[in-house]
Each structure stands twice: as C-alpha cells, then as structure tokens.
Motif scaffolding. Structure first.
Motif: not given
Length: 133
Positions: A27-29, A34, A41, A107, A110, A113, A125
C-alpha cells in the motif's frame, strides 16, 4: 516466456503478461500515489522489467524522476517506474487481472495516510519509503 501473471486496462488496449514472481506488494499513502489513482490509497505489485511482455503502448507522464503510465483510450491507471529503482515496474492492483493474488506486505508513507482511512491489519507501517532507494 511462461505467463505467470497478467494485467490489462479496462478497455483491453494495453495488457501485459509477466513471467516471474512479484518482487513486492504494498500500500502507498503518499499524495502522488493518491493523485495517480484518484483513490485514498494506492495498492501495487512490483515486477522486474525484463519479465514483462507488453501488448500495446501506454501513454506516460514524467515528473520528479517518476514515470507514470495510463491508457489513453479508457484512462485506466497502469503503474509507474522510479528512476531510483531501475529495472522495476510497479503495477496498480486495479490493472492486474487477479488483484486478490497480491495482498500487500506493508504500508508506505503511513504518516501521510488520510485520517479517515482505517485499514485494520498487522502489516508493518513505514513513515516513508518501504524499500531501499
């Protein structure tokens, strides 16, 4: 090349077959991811460039050492390449034919996020990048 993985845009104009296992899944925040996906996310899977066979040519946009790709016909986001991670390509899970095969391992970013987004898991994270650059 033996096809182990595949992906395509919504209209099918751009597709790939991949003959190796993923390098990582994440995941990339960060804000850039985005903005690329239009989602709160981004989830992606990485492969070595030489394992990817392309069918069709995506359009690209380059900024700050990152090249992002998309289908000019349907607008599907495909993924990105980072100049600091040569030889690798990062596909959005939405581009992959079987996204459930690529559960994220951690992640990244984080600290960026969105405060209303809560993903309940025990994954590591990272406040910044999750891979050595």
């Amino acid at each position: 090349m033996t096809k182990l993985h595949a992906g395509a845009c919504r209209c099918g104009l751009i597709s790939v077959e991949i003959g190796s296992e993923p390098l990582l899944r994440s995941y990339c925040h960060c804000r850039d991811c985005r903005k690329q996906t239009g989602a709160p996310v981004m989830a992606f899977v990485a492969f070595r460039d030489e394992a990817v066979e392309w069918f069709g040519t995506p359009k690209t946009f380059r900024s700050a050492g990152v090249e992002r790709s998309f289908c000019e016909h349907c607008g599907s986001q495909i993924g990105y390449r980072d100049d600091q991670l040569p030889g690798e390509i990062y596909f959005t899970l939405g581009f992959m034919d079987d996204p459930e095969r690529y559960p994220p391992m951690w992640h990244a970013f984080e600290q960026r996020r969105l405060p209303f987004l809560h993903i309940q898991d025990d994954l590591p994270r990272y406040d910044g990048f999750s891979v050595e650059r």
